[in-house]
Design a protein around this motif. Structure first.
Motif, mmCIF file in Angstrom:
data_model
loop_
_atom_site.group_PDB
_atom_site.id
_atom_site.type_symbol
_atom_site.label_atom_id
_atom_site.label_comp_id
_atom_site.label_asym_id
_atom_site.label_seq_id
_atom_site.Cartn_x
_atom_site.Cartn_y
_atom_site.Cartn_z
ATOM 1 N N VAL A 1 4.408 9.945 -7.554
ATOM 2 C CA VAL A 1 5.330 10.115 -8.679
ATOM 3 C C VAL A 1 4.549 10.347 -9.975
ATOM 4 C CG1 VAL A 1 7.114 8.983 -10.068
ATOM 5 C CG2 VAL A 1 7.175 8.795 -7.577
ATOM 6 N N ARG A 2 3.465 9.585 -10.168
ATOM 7 C CA ARG A 2 2.640 9.753 -11.368
ATOM 8 C C ARG A 2 2.065 11.169 -11.433
ATOM 9 N NH1 ARG A 2 -1.784 7.364 -11.947
ATOM 10 N NH2 ARG A 2 -1.803 7.063 -14.170
ATOM 11 N N LYS A 3 1.665 11.691 -10.269
ATOM 12 C CA LYS A 3 1.112 13.049 -10.220
ATOM 13 C C LYS A 3 2.173 14.059 -10.672
ATOM 14 C CE LYS A 3 -1.181 16.184 -6.983
ATOM 15 N NZ LYS A 3 -1.616 16.379 -5.598
ATOM 16 N N GLN A 4 3.409 13.898 -10.197
ATOM 17 C CA GLN A 4 4.500 14.799 -10.596
ATOM 18 C C GLN A 4 4.756 14.703 -12.098
ATOM 19 O OE1 GLN A 4 7.523 13.258 -7.965
ATOM 20 N NE2 GLN A 4 7.335 15.000 -6.569
ATOM 21 N N TYR A 5 4.794 13.475 -12.631
ATOM 22 C CA TYR A 5 5.023 13.289 -14.059
ATOM 23 C C TYR A 5 3.901 13.909 -14.880
ATOM 24 C CZ TYR A 5 8.964 10.020 -13.463
ATOM 25 O OH TYR A 5 10.170 9.448 -13.173
ATOM 26 N N THR A 6 2.678 13.744 -14.427
ATOM 27 C CA THR A 6 1.532 14.311 -15.150
ATOM 28 C C THR A 6 1.640 15.835 -15.214
ATOM 29 O OG1 THR A 6 0.156 12.452 -14.443
ATOM 30 C CG2 THR A 6 -0.999 14.409 -15.222
ATOM 31 N N ILE A 7 2.041 16.437 -14.103
ATOM 32 C CA ILE A 7 2.229 17.892 -14.065
ATOM 33 C C ILE A 7 3.343 18.297 -15.027
ATOM 34 C CG2 ILE A 7 3.054 19.802 -12.610
ATOM 35 C CD1 ILE A 7 1.552 18.385 -10.251
ATOM 36 N N GLN A 8 4.448 17.535 -15.022
ATOM 37 C CA GLN A 8 5.580 17.856 -15.895
ATOM 38 C C GLN A 8 5.198 17.739 -17.370
ATOM 39 O OE1 GLN A 8 8.780 15.315 -14.629
ATOM 40 N NE2 GLN A 8 9.260 16.576 -12.852
ATOM 41 N N VAL A 9 4.420 16.725 -17.725
ATOM 42 C CA VAL A 9 3.979 16.589 -19.121
ATOM 43 C C VAL A 9 3.149 17.811 -19.512
ATOM 44 C CG1 VAL A 9 2.426 15.314 -20.663
ATOM 45 C CG2 VAL A 9 4.087 14.076 -19.303
ATOM 46 N N GLY A 10 2.234 18.218 -18.638
ATOM 47 C CA GLY A 10 1.402 19.388 -18.914
ATOM 48 C C GLY A 10 2.228 20.646 -19.107
ATOM 49 N N GLU A 11 3.217 20.844 -18.230
ATOM 50 C CA GLU A 11 4.076 22.023 -18.339
ATOM 51 C C GLU A 11 4.853 22.004 -19.651
ATOM 52 O OE1 GLU A 11 6.431 21.615 -14.799
ATOM 53 O OE2 GLU A 11 4.978 22.697 -13.553
ATOM 54 N N ASN A 12 5.396 20.849 -20.009
ATOM 55 C CA ASN A 12 6.183 20.743 -21.236
ATOM 56 C C ASN A 12 5.329 20.913 -22.479
ATOM 57 O OD1 ASN A 12 9.204 20.041 -20.851
ATOM 58 N ND2 ASN A 12 8.152 18.952 -19.224
ATOM 59 N N GLU B 1 7.663 7.145 -19.014
ATOM 60 C CA GLU B 1 7.737 6.885 -17.572
ATOM 61 C C GLU B 1 6.329 6.724 -16.985
ATOM 62 O OE1 GLU B 1 10.452 6.455 -15.197
ATOM 63 O OE2 GLU B 1 11.160 5.902 -17.181
ATOM 64 N N LEU B 2 5.396 7.531 -17.454
ATOM 65 C CA LEU B 2 4.003 7.414 -16.988
ATOM 66 C C LEU B 2 3.433 6.045 -17.336
ATOM 67 C CD1 LEU B 2 2.401 10.907 -17.633
ATOM 68 C CD2 LEU B 2 2.382 9.658 -15.474
ATOM 69 N N LYS B 3 3.707 5.577 -18.543
ATOM 70 C CA LYS B 3 3.223 4.245 -18.940
ATOM 71 C C LYS B 3 3.845 3.168 -18.073
ATOM 72 C CE LYS B 3 2.139 5.433 -23.695
ATOM 73 N NZ LYS B 3 2.615 5.465 -25.073
ATOM 74 N N ARG B 4 5.142 3.321 -17.786
ATOM 75 C CA ARG B 4 5.832 2.364 -16.916
ATOM 76 C C ARG B 4 5.213 2.381 -15.517
ATOM 77 N NH1 ARG B 4 9.507 2.180 -13.176
ATOM 78 N NH2 ARG B 4 9.941 4.398 -13.172
ATOM 79 N N MET B 5 4.910 3.585 -15.029
ATOM 80 C CA MET B 5 4.285 3.718 -13.706
ATOM 81 C C MET B 5 2.893 3.076 -13.701
ATOM 82 S SD MET B 5 6.548 5.307 -11.823
ATOM 83 C CE MET B 5 5.592 5.661 -10.397
ATOM 84 N N GLN C 1 0.827 -1.209 0.000
ATOM 85 C CA GLN C 1 0.000 0.000 0.000
ATOM 86 C C GLN C 1 0.865 1.264 0.000
ATOM 87 O OE1 GLN C 1 -2.491 -1.124 3.331
ATOM 88 N NE2 GLN C 1 -4.148 -1.765 1.976
ATOM 89 N N LYS C 2 2.003 1.224 0.705
ATOM 90 C CA LYS C 2 2.921 2.366 0.682
ATOM 91 C C LYS C 2 3.505 2.547 -0.716
ATOM 92 C CE LYS C 2 4.276 2.200 5.531
ATOM 93 N NZ LYS C 2 5.292 1.717 6.482
ATOM 94 N N ASP C 3 3.834 1.427 -1.374
ATOM 95 C CA ASP C 3 4.362 1.493 -2.742
ATOM 96 C C ASP C 3 3.321 2.069 -3.704
ATOM 97 O OD1 ASP C 3 6.763 0.448 -1.868
ATOM 98 O OD2 ASP C 3 6.373 -1.585 -2.588
ATOM 99 N N ILE C 4 2.065 1.705 -3.508
ATOM 100 C CA ILE C 4 0.983 2.239 -4.347
ATOM 101 C C ILE C 4 0.868 3.750 -4.139
ATOM 102 C CG2 ILE C 4 -1.544 2.313 -4.622
ATOM 103 C CD1 ILE C 4 -1.535 -0.749 -4.243
ATOM 104 N N SER C 5 0.941 4.168 -2.884
ATOM 105 C CA SER C 5 0.855 5.592 -2.564
ATOM 106 C C SER C 5 2.015 6.363 -3.201
ATOM 107 C CB SER C 5 0.865 5.778 -1.047
ATOM 108 O OG SER C 5 0.858 7.136 -0.712
ATOM 109 N N LYS C 6 3.220 5.799 -3.101
ATOM 110 C CA LYS C 6 4.398 6.435 -3.701
ATOM 111 C C LYS C 6 4.236 6.521 -5.216
ATOM 112 C CE LYS C 6 9.418 6.126 -3.891
ATOM 113 N NZ LYS C 6 10.606 5.331 -3.589
#
Length: 132
Positions: free
Chosen positions: A39-50, A96-100, A30-35
């Motif tokens: 990380v996915r949230k950060q990547y999603t934000i980065q994709v949007g910014e880029n 990376e998002l797909k991998r996540m 469950q901790k791994d799922i939360s992590k």
């Protein structure tokens, strides 16, 4: 008959240890799922910014000066190079998002399996305790 009842508490203690071990494993999953979600949230934000940067670069005319911030310094950059770099960054982050996503699916399957295993063990413990 006495030997049967003396082995029952030992069996229950063994099941309790197993249950505790499985509960700890579930907690880690469950901790791994939360992590993964963080990380996915950060990547999603980065994709949007880029993607926004790429849209802005598409609006710029070919003679315009494009600069890149490197540390405290703005460095002039070729427009085509800037676009290529942003596109590469979007591709990398998307991969990376797909991998996540795949990792999340795997973790969720492990979580469901562990929950099922814990549930079966709890039922088994209740049955043993009911007989005692």
């Amino acid at each position: 008959m006495a030997s049967s009842s003396s082995s029952t508490p030992a069996a229950v203690r063994e099941m309790q240890r197993d249950l505790e071990s499985q509960a700890n494993a579930l907690s880690k999953i469950q901790k791994d799922i939360s992590k993964n979600h963080q990380v996915r949230k950060q990547y999603t934000i980065q994709v949007g910014e880029n993607e926004l940067v790429l849209k802005e670069l598409e609006l710029v005319n070919d003679e315009a000066n494009v600069c890149k911030l490197i540390g405290p310094v703005l460095v002039k950059q070729d427009l085509a190079e800037a676009k290529a770099n942003v596109k590469k960054r979007i591709e990398y982050i998307s991969a990376e998002l797909k991998r996540m996503d795949r990792a999340l699916k795997d973790l969720e399957e492990k979580q469901n399996s562990k929950k099922e295993s814990i549930f079966r063990l709890q039922q088994k413990m209740q049955a043993v305790q009911a007989k005692a």
